[in-house]
Design a protein around this motif. Structure first.
Motif, PDB file in Angstrom:
ATOM      1  N   ARG A   1     -15.639  16.595 -23.957  1.00 53.82           N
ATOM      2  CA  ARG A   1     -14.734  16.021 -24.732  1.00 53.82           C
ATOM      3  C   ARG A   1     -15.295  15.433 -26.077  1.00 53.82           C
ATOM      4  O   ARG A   1     -14.777  15.613 -26.969  1.00 53.82           O
ATOM      5  CB  ARG A   1     -13.567  15.550 -24.263  1.00 53.82           C
ATOM      6  N   ASP A   2     -16.366  14.664 -25.958  1.00 49.61           N
ATOM      7  CA  ASP A   2     -16.988  13.849 -27.095  1.00 49.61           C
ATOM      8  C   ASP A   2     -17.992  14.697 -27.664  1.00 49.61           C
ATOM      9  O   ASP A   2     -18.555  13.962 -28.603  1.00 49.61           O
ATOM     10  CB  ASP A   2     -17.766  12.529 -26.339  1.00 49.61           C
ATOM     11  N   GLY A   3     -18.241  15.874 -27.256  1.00 44.21           N
ATOM     12  CA  GLY A   3     -19.239  16.775 -27.973  1.00 44.21           C
ATOM     13  C   GLY A   3     -20.450  16.391 -27.713  1.00 44.21           C
ATOM     14  O   GLY A   3     -21.701  17.061 -28.051  1.00 44.21           O
ATOM     15  N   LYS A   4     -21.101  15.946 -26.500  1.00 45.36           N
ATOM     16  CA  LYS A   4     -22.048  15.865 -25.946  1.00 45.36           C
ATOM     17  C   LYS A   4     -22.710  16.957 -25.117  1.00 45.36           C
ATOM     18  O   LYS A   4     -21.625  17.563 -24.524  1.00 45.36           O
ATOM     19  CB  LYS A   4     -22.219  14.114 -24.976  1.00 45.36           C
ATOM     20  N   VAL A   5     -23.945  17.210 -25.086  1.00 47.46           N
ATOM     21  CA  VAL A   5     -24.328  18.376 -24.281  1.00 47.46           C
ATOM     22  C   VAL A   5     -24.347  18.216 -22.726  1.00 47.46           C
ATOM     23  O   VAL A   5     -25.130  17.171 -22.486  1.00 47.46           O
ATOM     24  CB  VAL A   5     -25.766  18.761 -24.863  1.00 47.46           C
ATOM     25  N   VAL A   6     -23.694  19.132 -22.105  1.00 51.33           N
ATOM     26  CA  VAL A   6     -23.685  19.126 -20.887  1.00 51.33           C
ATOM     27  C   VAL A   6     -24.917  20.013 -20.258  1.00 51.33           C
ATOM     28  O   VAL A   6     -25.536  19.746 -19.198  1.00 51.33           O
ATOM     29  CB  VAL A   6     -22.410  19.605 -20.113  1.00 51.33           C
ATOM     30  N   GLY A   7     -24.808  21.255 -21.088  1.00 49.22           N
ATOM     31  CA  GLY A   7     -26.111  22.005 -20.608  1.00 49.22           C
ATOM     32  C   GLY A   7     -25.975  23.186 -21.420  1.00 49.22           C
ATOM     33  O   GLY A   7     -25.079  23.405 -22.252  1.00 49.22           O
ATOM     34  N   THR A   8     -27.021  24.244 -21.148  1.00 57.69           N
ATOM     35  CA  THR A   8     -27.306  25.368 -22.043  1.00 57.69           C
ATOM     36  C   THR A   8     -27.331  26.525 -20.912  1.00 57.69           C
ATOM     37  O   THR A   8     -27.757  26.265 -19.877  1.00 57.69           O
ATOM     38  CB  THR A   8     -28.460  25.514 -22.679  1.00 57.69           C
ATOM     39  N   TRP A   9     -26.661  27.794 -21.285  1.00 57.67           N
ATOM     40  CA  TRP A   9     -26.592  28.888 -20.362  1.00 57.67           C
ATOM     41  C   TRP A   9     -27.402  30.010 -21.051  1.00 57.67           C
ATOM     42  O   TRP A   9     -27.035  30.171 -22.433  1.00 57.67           O
ATOM     43  CB  TRP A   9     -25.162  29.277 -20.301  1.00 57.67           C
ATOM     44  N   ALA A  10     -28.000  30.827 -20.592  1.00 55.81           N
ATOM     45  CA  ALA A  10     -28.846  31.834 -21.457  1.00 55.81           C
ATOM     46  C   ALA A  10     -28.569  33.102 -20.388  1.00 55.81           C
ATOM     47  O   ALA A  10     -28.628  33.094 -19.189  1.00 55.81           O
ATOM     48  CB  ALA A  10     -30.274  31.839 -21.471  1.00 55.81           C
ATOM     49  N   LEU A  11     -28.190  34.245 -21.047  1.00 58.93           N
ATOM     50  CA  LEU A  11     -27.924  35.457 -20.225  1.00 58.93           C
ATOM     51  C   LEU A  11     -29.043  36.377 -20.434  1.00 58.93           C
ATOM     52  O   LEU A  11     -29.408  36.794 -21.440  1.00 58.93           O
ATOM     53  CB  LEU A  11     -26.617  36.126 -21.052  1.00 58.93           C
ATOM     54  N   ASP A  12     -29.481  36.982 -19.148  1.00 61.02           N
ATOM     55  CA  ASP A  12     -30.495  37.967 -19.504  1.00 61.02           C
ATOM     56  C   ASP A  12     -29.716  39.359 -18.904  1.00 61.02           C
ATOM     57  O   ASP A  12     -29.153  39.214 -17.797  1.00 61.02           O
ATOM     58  CB  ASP A  12     -31.689  37.798 -17.993  1.00 61.02           C
ATOM     59  N   ILE A  13     -29.760  40.049 -20.218  1.00 63.25           N
ATOM     60  CA  ILE A  13     -28.612  41.385 -20.080  1.00 63.25           C
ATOM     61  C   ILE A  13     -29.629  42.337 -19.897  1.00 63.25           C
ATOM     62  O   ILE A  13     -30.592  42.812 -20.938  1.00 63.25           O
ATOM     63  CB  ILE A  13     -27.717  41.147 -21.217  1.00 63.25           C
TER      64      ILE A  13
END
Length: 328
Positions: free
Chosen positions: A255-267
């Motif tokens: 909610r504070d705009g801090k990064v929780v993580g990244t997700w990358a999709l292999d399609i």
């Protein structure tokens, strides 16, 4: 007159891109580029080709760093993924396909299987199009040896790549549908976009929640996402679609705009085959201020439990210290 510092800055994007592909680490790549500058600045003579000279220096530094980093990666807690890169600073219209293909999480993980020399030769030759003479000078081997290294590296890379890949526009459209269903927690919508043997894999490094190793299969993955994402959004979380390593992906923020993580999709072949998440806070600092992922998960699971009390077939377990979050 163009100063030495100006020439270096013009080539900095290329040097970083070489180092990142060899190392798979944003921080280590930046350090390698900085060390390259120090050596260039201390050199008493100006090279005939500044580009070739600096590329060779950053490559040698990166090879040395990679050799020591491999020991750390063998002892790493859980799966090791490259540090996510949201934008490549270097572009070359004549090699755009090679640059994009080599940046994906899948390609960087394939590069991990190569020896440091094979990796460096592949990156310089196949990705950036350097001549074998330049490659040989960079890695300190003969041209004949570099040709053999390139053949072995190419064989390993080709063997690990999928036979069918979706074009870029088709991948983007599928990813848009995926993240729409992702936000809504639509199990059916998610399941329809996932390959039957889809895998959800996370890199928490023992410092953040990490998916259990058994999260595979369209039904399991769809159920997990539907259980966690809507309550994450209800507590103010944000899913920000962004390319991650050149692939469709997203940055998750609290909610504070801090990064929780990244997700990358292999399609591949019109379906999401692998979802790779990076939650290790040590790998996210370059993306922005980093959230406390454990606190986010605790609040998310609390809200989820209040809205839908856990059933015997759907229980979320999160244990700090183990780095594992499970739905079973």
């Amino acid at each position: 007159m163009v100063t030495r510092a100006e020439r270096f800055e013009q080539l900095r994007p290329l040097l970083f891109s070489i180092a990142y592909r060899v190392l798979g680490s944003v921080g280590e790549a930046e350090d390698a580029v900085q060390e390259t500058w120090l050596r260039y600045d201390a050199s008493p003579t100006e090279p005939t080709s500044t580009k070739s000279f600096l590329s060779a220096v950053v490559t040698r530094i990166s090879i040395d760093v990679l050799r020591s980093a491999r020991v750390r990666r063998e002892e790493y807690v859980g799966p090791w993924f490259p540090e996510p890169l949201l934008a490549d600073p270097y572009s070359d219209p004549e090699r755009s396909a090679e640059l994009a293909d080599s940046l994906s999480m899948a390609a960087l993980l394939l590069l991990e299987r190569l020896s440091p020399l094979e990796r460096a030769v592949f990156v310089l030759r196949e990705v950036f199009g350097f001549g074998f003479g330049e490659v040989a000078a960079a890695v300190g081997r003969s041209e004949a040896a570099c040709r053999q290294l390139a053949v072995r590296a190419r064989r390993h890379m080709d063997a690990g790549r999928p036979r069918f890949e979706a074009d870029r526009r088709a991948r983007e459209e599928l990813a848009e549908r995926f993240f729409d269903a992702f936000r809504e927690g639509e199990v059916d919508g998610l399941r329809a976009l996932l390959a039957a043997d889809v895998r959800l894999v996370g890199d928490g490094g023992g410092k953040a929640p990490q998916w259990s190793t058994h999260f595979a299969g369209a039904e399991n993955v769809a159920r997990l996402l539907a259980a966690l994402v809507p309550p994450f959004l209800r507590i103010g979380g944000l899913v920000e679609p962004r390319p991650v390593n050149g692939e469709p992906g997203a940055v998750l923020r609290d909610r504070d705009g801090k990064v929780v993580g990244t997700w990358a999709l292999d399609i591949v072949d019109g379906q999401v085959r692998t979802i790779r998440t990076v939650i290790n806070p040590d790998k996210l600092g370059h993306v922005g201020p980093v959230a406390d992922a454990w606190a986010v998960l605790r609040e998310t699971t609390r809200v989820a439990a209040e809205a839908h009390p856990p059933r015997t077939d759907q229980v979320i377990r999160a244990t700090p210290g183990t780095g594992v979050a499970e739905v079973g």
